[in-house]
Design an enzyme around this catalytic site. Structure first.
Site, PDB file in Angstrom:
ATOM      1  N   TYR A 121       0.829  -1.202   0.000  1.00 60.91           N
ATOM      2  CA  TYR A 121       0.000   0.000   0.000  1.00 60.91           C
ATOM      3  C   TYR A 121       0.859   1.246   0.000  1.00 60.91           C
ATOM      4  O   TYR A 121       2.074   1.188   0.219  1.00 60.91           O
ATOM      5  CB  TYR A 121      -0.949   0.009   1.202  1.00 60.91           C
TER       6      TYR A 121
ATOM      7  N   ARG B 262       7.712   3.733  -5.010  1.00 55.11           N
ATOM      8  CA  ARG B 262       7.877   2.817  -3.873  1.00 55.11           C
ATOM      9  C   ARG B 262       6.865   1.675  -3.947  1.00 55.11           C
ATOM     10  O   ARG B 262       7.181   0.534  -3.623  1.00 55.11           O
ATOM     11  CB  ARG B 262       7.749   3.581  -2.549  1.00 55.11           C
TER      12      ARG B 262
ATOM     13  N   ARG C  24      -7.939 -20.184  -0.525  1.00 55.99           N
ATOM     14  CA  ARG C  24      -6.897 -20.008   0.482  1.00 55.99           C
ATOM     15  C   ARG C  24      -5.830 -21.081   0.375  1.00 55.99           C
ATOM     16  O   ARG C  24      -6.093 -22.277   0.503  1.00 55.99           O
ATOM     17  CB  ARG C  24      -7.535 -20.068   1.876  1.00 55.99           C
TER      18      ARG C  24
ATOM     19  N   HIS D 248      -1.251 -21.091   0.971  1.00 55.16           N
ATOM     20  CA  HIS D 248      -0.053 -20.267   1.099  1.00 55.16           C
ATOM     21  C   HIS D 248       0.568 -20.023  -0.276  1.00 55.16           C
ATOM     22  O   HIS D 248       1.014 -18.932  -0.600  1.00 55.16           O
ATOM     23  CB  HIS D 248       0.986 -20.941   2.003  1.00 55.16           C
TER      24      HIS D 248
ATOM     25  N   LYS E 177       6.586  -2.010   1.915  1.00 50.85           N
ATOM     26  CA  LYS E 177       5.398  -1.367   2.500  1.00 50.85           C
ATOM     27  C   LYS E 177       4.222  -2.339   2.381  1.00 50.85           C
ATOM     28  O   LYS E 177       3.293  -2.150   1.591  1.00 50.85           O
ATOM     29  CB  LYS E 177       5.115  -0.027   1.811  1.00 50.85           C
TER      30      LYS E 177
ATOM     31  N   GLU F 238      12.996   2.556  13.726  1.00 53.89           N
ATOM     32  CA  GLU F 238      12.025   3.585  13.293  1.00 53.89           C
ATOM     33  C   GLU F 238      10.871   3.529  14.279  1.00 53.89           C
ATOM     34  O   GLU F 238      11.046   3.019  15.384  1.00 53.89           O
ATOM     35  CB  GLU F 238      11.594   3.320  11.846  1.00 53.89           C
TER      36      GLU F 238
ATOM     37  N   LEU G 241      11.466   1.343   6.805  1.00 53.98           N
ATOM     38  CA  LEU G 241      10.863   1.775   5.542  1.00 53.98           C
ATOM     39  C   LEU G 241      11.562   3.048   5.081  1.00 53.98           C
ATOM     40  O   LEU G 241      11.771   3.962   5.887  1.00 53.98           O
ATOM     41  CB  LEU G 241       9.372   2.064   5.758  1.00 53.98           C
TER      42      LEU G 241
END
Ligand code: PMP
Length: 281
Positions: free
Chosen positions: A33, A52, A100, A102, A145, A177, A201
């Site tokens: 995102y 990014r 579903r 993995h 991110k 951070e 990040l």
């Protein structure tokens, strides 16, 4: 519109847009995102955020089903539909829709979803904030991110329950951070912040701050610093797209910083000018 939700081309009020149960973002947080703000309906620093997003996608092998230009056009179009001049725009791409498992089909096409809400926080950055420290229990993918933000969510909630704004992560003695921001200290006129590697990040606000420092001949060190360094610094500062640049007044109940307010003010002023210049009508 007062707010806007978007999912793969469906547009409506956020409350009316549903995400399918089989979107991998729902059950694995398998997505990425970005968040940007608008001022005067203009998006600030969009190119950096788009770059990014595509980098995050590449690292996770998520296929974004649009070119960068197409995605920008979708965003330009949507921000026009929301009444407020100042908006908060989240755009997310999940790996796609599948039963579903993995394992995923590597050709699966990503889903795009976007939310836009009025943004009322411009100006809040001038208040000094209280912080706490928490061990950094995140994995080694902090440079991506990703939507997988559970440790960040837990840390942020703990800060809030302590009456604080943010939680500063540390690995051993080293400050990395914070739960939704980058962290800096200022000591003897030098601004120090953790180097961009897989432990943090690479913030877009961070990049802007370093550029501002360079153009004001301020010394920068992208170098790890300790909790002790932070507690003894002249100033402790955070940055993020949505909170801008804020200075700390207290960490874990102990007063910090406050000894270089002119530097904080200069950075805040220059950063706000950059936002206003880029979003002028
Ligand atoms: N670190 C983390 C963990 C974050 O979530 C954010 C906010 N996206 C930042 C740093 C700051 O990044 P930016 O300046 O791009 O908002």
């Amino acid at each position: 519109m007062e707010n806007l939700g978007y999912y793969n081309g469906n547009i409506g009020a956020i409350e009316d847009i549903n995400i399918p149960m089989l979107d991998r973002g729902v059950y694995f947080g398998d997505g990425i995102y970005e968040v940007v703000i608008t001022v005067n309906h203009k998006i600030f620093a969009l190119n950096d955020h788009i770059e990014r997003l595509y980098k995050s996608a590449e690292m996770l092998k998520i296929i974004i089903p649009y070119t960068k230009e197409e995605l920008k056009d979708i965003l330009y179009d949507l921000v026009k539909k929301v009444d407020a001049d100042e908006q908060l725009v989240y755009f997310q791409v999940t790996r796609g829709t599948a039963q579903r498992s993995h394992k995923y089909n590597k050709d699966i096409k990503g889903n795009l979803y976007i939310t836009i809400t009025p943004f009322n926080d411009i100006g809040n950055y001038k208040k000094r904030v209280k912080l706490i420290t928490v061990p950094d229990t995140r994995a080694f993918h902090c440079n991506i991110k990703t939507l997988n933000l559970l440790p960040n969510v837990m840390a942020s909630q703990k800060a809030s329950e302590c009456g604080c704004e943010e939680a500063i992560f540390h690995r051993g003695n080293i400050v990395t951070e914070a739960s939704y921001s980058n962290v800096y200290i200022i000591k003897n006129g030098v601004l120090k912040t953790h180097p961009t590697n897989r432990l943090i990040l690479a913030g877009i606000t961070r990049k802007n701050i370093l550029n501002i420092c360079n153009s004001n001949n301020m010394n920068i060190e992208e170098i790890p610093f300790t909790i002790k360094d932070m507690m003894e610094a002249d100033e402790v500062m955070l940055s993020s797209t949505t909170k801008f640049i804020v200075a700390a007044k207290e960490i874990n109940g102990v007063p910090v910083g406050g000894r270089a307010p002119a530097v904080i003010k200069l950075l805040q002023y220059e950063y706000m000018n950059k936002i206003l210049n880029e979003t002028m009508d």
